[in-house]
Design a protein around this motif. Sequence first.
Motif, PDB file in Angstrom:
ATOM      1  N   UNK A   1      28.839 -10.131  23.160  1.00 22.50           N
ATOM      2  CA  UNK A   1      28.948 -11.606  22.595  1.00 22.50           C
ATOM      3  C   UNK A   1      28.702 -11.530  20.922  1.00 22.50           C
ATOM      4  N   UNK A   2      29.550 -12.278  20.192  1.00 29.31           N
ATOM      5  CA  UNK A   2      29.221 -12.512  18.776  1.00 29.31           C
ATOM      6  C   UNK A   2      28.767 -13.845  18.786  1.00 29.31           C
ATOM      7  N   UNK A   3      27.643 -14.179  17.678  1.00 29.60           N
ATOM      8  CA  UNK A   3      27.250 -15.456  17.711  1.00 29.60           C
ATOM      9  C   UNK A   3      26.753 -15.770  15.982  1.00 29.60           C
ATOM     10  N   UNK A   4      26.910 -16.832  15.764  1.00 26.87           N
ATOM     11  CA  UNK A   4      26.456 -17.114  14.377  1.00 26.87           C
ATOM     12  C   UNK A   4      25.380 -18.053  14.255  1.00 26.87           C
ATOM     13  N   UNK A   5      24.800 -17.924  13.441  1.00 25.86           N
ATOM     14  CA  UNK A   5      23.399 -19.087  12.920  1.00 25.86           C
ATOM     15  C   UNK A   5      23.634 -19.267  11.350  1.00 25.86           C
ATOM     16  N   UNK A   6      22.891 -20.434  11.060  1.00 31.91           N
ATOM     17  CA  UNK A   6      23.618 -20.924   9.722  1.00 31.91           C
ATOM     18  C   UNK A   6      22.937 -20.127   8.533  1.00 31.91           C
ATOM     19  N   UNK A   7      23.766 -20.461   7.476  1.00 28.29           N
ATOM     20  CA  UNK A   7      23.343 -19.426   6.290  1.00 28.29           C
ATOM     21  C   UNK A   7      21.762 -19.596   5.988  1.00 28.29           C
ATOM     22  N   UNK A   8      21.245 -18.624   5.643  1.00 30.17           N
ATOM     23  CA  UNK A   8      19.846 -18.290   5.349  1.00 30.17           C
ATOM     24  C   UNK A   8      19.194 -17.820   6.257  1.00 30.17           C
ATOM     25  N   UNK A   9      19.491 -17.968   7.502  1.00 27.04           N
ATOM     26  CA  UNK A   9      18.783 -17.456   8.969  1.00 27.04           C
ATOM     27  C   UNK A   9      18.684 -16.041   8.766  1.00 27.04           C
ATOM     28  N   UNK A  10      17.218 -15.515   8.865  1.00 26.58           N
ATOM     29  CA  UNK A  10      17.046 -14.118   9.135  1.00 26.58           C
ATOM     30  C   UNK A  10      17.550 -13.535  10.534  1.00 26.58           C
ATOM     31  N   UNK A  11      17.951 -12.371  10.214  1.00 24.36           N
ATOM     32  CA  UNK A  11      18.352 -11.561  11.436  1.00 24.36           C
ATOM     33  C   UNK A  11      17.395 -11.915  12.517  1.00 24.36           C
ATOM     34  N   UNK A  12      17.859 -12.145  13.826  1.00 25.06           N
ATOM     35  CA  UNK A  12      16.999 -12.220  14.667  1.00 25.06           C
ATOM     36  C   UNK A  12      17.685 -11.985  16.137  1.00 25.06           C
ATOM     37  N   UNK A  13      16.586 -11.560  17.131  1.00 25.00           N
ATOM     38  CA  UNK A  13      17.265 -11.225  18.464  1.00 25.00           C
ATOM     39  C   UNK A  13      17.031 -12.456  19.341  1.00 25.00           C
ATOM     40  N   UNK A  14      16.450 -13.489  18.886  1.00 21.48           N
ATOM     41  CA  UNK A  14      16.354 -14.747  19.545  1.00 21.48           C
ATOM     42  C   UNK A  14      17.368 -15.469  19.812  1.00 21.48           C
ATOM     43  N   UNK A  15      18.077 -15.511  20.919  1.00 13.27           N
ATOM     44  CA  UNK A  15      19.371 -16.190  21.243  1.00 13.27           C
ATOM     45  C   UNK A  15      19.329 -17.720  20.657  1.00 13.27           C
ATOM     46  N   UNK A  16      18.364 -18.353  20.773  1.00 14.13           N
ATOM     47  CA  UNK A  16      17.912 -19.724  20.477  1.00 14.13           C
ATOM     48  C   UNK A  16      18.184 -19.727  18.874  1.00 14.13           C
ATOM     49  N   UNK A  17      18.149 -18.700  18.011  1.00 16.61           N
ATOM     50  CA  UNK A  17      18.547 -18.845  16.519  1.00 16.61           C
ATOM     51  C   UNK A  17      20.016 -19.265  16.345  1.00 16.61           C
ATOM     52  N   UNK A  18      20.897 -18.976  17.150  1.00 13.99           N
ATOM     53  CA  UNK A  18      22.273 -18.955  17.116  1.00 13.99           C
ATOM     54  C   UNK A  18      22.835 -20.102  17.781  1.00 13.99           C
ATOM     55  N   UNK A  19      23.467 -20.819  16.751  1.00  8.79           N
ATOM     56  CA  UNK A  19      24.207 -22.159  17.374  1.00  8.79           C
ATOM     57  C   UNK A  19      25.656 -22.149  17.787  1.00  8.79           C
ATOM     58  N   UNK A  20      26.395 -20.899  17.549  1.00 12.08           N
ATOM     59  CA  UNK A  20      27.591 -20.930  17.948  1.00 12.08           C
ATOM     60  C   UNK A  20      28.034 -19.571  18.578  1.00 12.08           C
TER      61      UNK A  20
END
Length: 125
Positions: free
Chosen positions: A95-114
Amino acid sequence: QVQLVESGGGLVQPGGSLRLSCAASGFSLDYSTVGWFRQAPGKEREGVLCISNAHASTSYADSVRGRFTISSDNSKNTVYLQMNSVNSEDTAVYYCASAPHGTYCSWSVTDYNVWGQGTQVTVSS
């Protein structure tokens, strides 16, 4: 409509290569943090690669370091996952996922909103 669509999955032999694509629509990946995750049967979803344009940083899981790379084509609004020297443990839905601009790289799925719908990768001879 904001969405991510993965493609490029399939059957690959051990030691082979595969390139997955993650195409975005409705928003620009230029300003996003993008992560690639995978989930094998019976296992939790795990992060494998992440790129944060805001922080000019890339993160790799130890299991793929030196074998997988991430890249992007801004003109196509697409991020790629290049998989080399694959082995059976790489078999999973990716899966690919995106998080808002400025988000640090993270392995937490909850940090990604799309999230994309996923693409199956099977490593087998």
